[in-house]
Design a protein around this motif. Structure first.
Motif, PDB file in Angstrom:
ATOM      1  N   GLU A 112     -15.527   9.054  -8.371  1.00  0.00           N
ATOM      2  CA  GLU A 112     -15.150  10.201  -9.320  1.00  0.00           C
ATOM      3  C   GLU A 112     -16.452  11.199  -9.123  1.00  0.00           C
ATOM      4  N   ARG A 113     -17.643  10.413  -8.998  1.00  0.00           N
ATOM      5  CA  ARG A 113     -19.013  11.147  -9.114  1.00  0.00           C
ATOM      6  C   ARG A 113     -18.995  11.790  -7.904  1.00  0.00           C
ATOM      7  N   GLY A 114     -18.775  10.961  -6.809  1.00  0.00           N
ATOM      8  CA  GLY A 114     -18.679  11.686  -5.225  1.00  0.00           C
ATOM      9  C   GLY A 114     -18.027  12.593  -5.159  1.00  0.00           C
ATOM     10  N   ALA A 115     -16.573  12.295  -5.568  1.00  0.00           N
ATOM     11  CA  ALA A 115     -15.627  13.455  -5.349  1.00  0.00           C
ATOM     12  C   ALA A 115     -16.088  14.783  -6.121  1.00  0.00           C
ATOM     13  N   ARG A 116     -16.742  14.645  -7.344  1.00  0.00           N
ATOM     14  CA  ARG A 116     -16.916  15.722  -7.974  1.00  0.00           C
ATOM     15  C   ARG A 116     -18.121  16.527  -7.148  1.00  0.00           C
ATOM     16  N   GLY A 117     -19.209  15.874  -6.613  1.00  0.00           N
ATOM     17  CA  GLY A 117     -20.082  16.445  -5.768  1.00  0.00           C
ATOM     18  C   GLY A 117     -19.551  17.013  -4.424  1.00  0.00           C
ATOM     19  N   ALA A 118     -18.505  16.620  -4.130  1.00  0.00           N
ATOM     20  CA  ALA A 118     -17.794  17.107  -2.809  1.00  0.00           C
ATOM     21  C   ALA A 118     -16.976  18.354  -3.281  1.00  0.00           C
ATOM     22  N   GLY A 119     -17.153  18.910  -4.385  1.00  0.00           N
ATOM     23  CA  GLY A 119     -16.179  20.078  -4.825  1.00  0.00           C
ATOM     24  C   GLY A 119     -14.690  19.881  -5.306  1.00  0.00           C
ATOM     25  N   ILE A 120     -14.507  18.371  -5.566  1.00  0.00           N
ATOM     26  CA  ILE A 120     -13.197  18.067  -5.967  1.00  0.00           C
ATOM     27  C   ILE A 120     -12.972  18.076  -7.272  1.00  0.00           C
ATOM     28  N   THR A 121     -11.848  18.673  -7.879  1.00  0.00           N
ATOM     29  CA  THR A 121     -11.655  19.052  -9.479  1.00  0.00           C
ATOM     30  C   THR A 121     -10.367  18.069  -9.678  1.00  0.00           C
ATOM     31  N   LEU A 122      -9.655  17.561  -9.015  1.00  0.00           N
ATOM     32  CA  LEU A 122      -8.509  16.758  -9.275  1.00  0.00           C
ATOM     33  C   LEU A 122      -8.371  15.521  -8.360  1.00  0.00           C
ATOM     34  N   LEU A 123      -8.124  14.262  -8.920  1.00  0.00           N
ATOM     35  CA  LEU A 123      -7.897  13.049  -8.167  1.00  0.00           C
ATOM     36  C   LEU A 123      -6.687  12.754  -8.579  1.00  0.00           C
ATOM     37  N   VAL A 124      -5.886  12.169  -7.649  1.00  0.00           N
ATOM     38  CA  VAL A 124      -4.483  11.389  -7.724  1.00  0.00           C
ATOM     39  C   VAL A 124      -4.603   9.837  -7.168  1.00  0.00           C
ATOM     40  N   LEU A 125      -3.698   9.097  -7.746  1.00  0.00           N
ATOM     41  CA  LEU A 125      -3.784   7.725  -6.951  1.00  0.00           C
ATOM     42  C   LEU A 125      -2.208   7.088  -7.519  1.00  0.00           C
ATOM     43  N   ASP A 126      -1.895   6.251  -6.841  1.00  0.00           N
ATOM     44  CA  ASP A 126      -0.769   5.124  -7.009  1.00  0.00           C
ATOM     45  C   ASP A 126      -1.228   3.824  -7.390  1.00  0.00           C
ATOM     46  N   THR A 127      -0.484   3.269  -7.999  1.00  0.00           N
ATOM     47  CA  THR A 127      -0.755   1.709  -8.123  1.00  0.00           C
ATOM     48  C   THR A 127       0.455   0.941  -8.813  1.00  0.00           C
ATOM     49  N   GLU A 128       0.870  -0.215  -8.546  1.00  0.00           N
ATOM     50  CA  GLU A 128       1.716  -1.138  -8.965  1.00  0.00           C
ATOM     51  C   GLU A 128       1.662  -1.110 -10.549  1.00  0.00           C
TER      52      GLU A 128
END
Length: 169
Positions: A112-128
């Motif tokens: 999450e920290r790395g994504a934020r640093g790359a300018g990402i403001t929204l993360l999505v995922l899927d899991t069982e």
């Protein structure tokens, strides 16, 4: 310790990443593969990602126990022109013999920290649905977006529901 892998570090880590992927799949984790997953097949899958890692289209972190790689997670930024703010969190894996030490949560936090640093403001995922991973995401503040029945087969080949989550950064 958790580190983001450079392209060269990623290439060197492929056998260890394959070991973690095979261990998790063969232990019942629904992460896109069927059991038994042989190390060679797991290694081939990781090798296919090398170009994307080198180009920054897949960001990979590794959790280390001394010099042994025991966990990993990926952030996959969206490639569409209307989605530079979005990425998928993928393949959060912790070797079975390294679980119970908070490595999954630490990998999630670092991704999450790395994504934020790359300018990402929204993360999505899927899991069982109902998996230990879903409990981790919920306890870490991810929001459930919905569940799709029979979305993916578990490692034994049985179709299971999948829950989608998102997290604003």
């Amino acid at each position: 310790m958790i580190t983001r892998l450079s392209a060269a570090e990623f290439a060197d880590a492929v056998p260890a990443l394959a070991e973690v992927l095979a261990d998790c799949t063969n232990g019942g984790a629904s992460v896109g593969f069927l059991a038994p997953l042989e190390a060679s097949a797991a290694e081939a899958w990781w090798k296919e990602l090398a170009g994307e890692v080198a180009e920054g289209r897949v960001l990979v972190w590794a959790a280390w126990d001394g010099s042994r790689l025991v966990g990993t997670v990926q952030v996959r930024p969206a490639r569409l022109p209307n989605a530079p703010h979005r990425a998928e969190l993928a393949k959060l894996l912790v070797h079975r013999d390294a679980r119970g030490r908070g490595l999954g949560r630490a990998l999630l936090t670092e991704a999450e920290r790395g994504a934020r640093g790359a300018g990402i403001t929204l993360l999505v995922l899927d899991t069982e649905t109902g998996s230990p991973a879903s409990r981790l995401y919920e306890s870490a503040g991810w929001t459930e977006a919905g569940t799709v029945p029979d979305y993916a087969a578990d490692p034994a080949g049985t179709l299971k529901p999948t829950t989608f989550y998102f997290r604003r950064l």
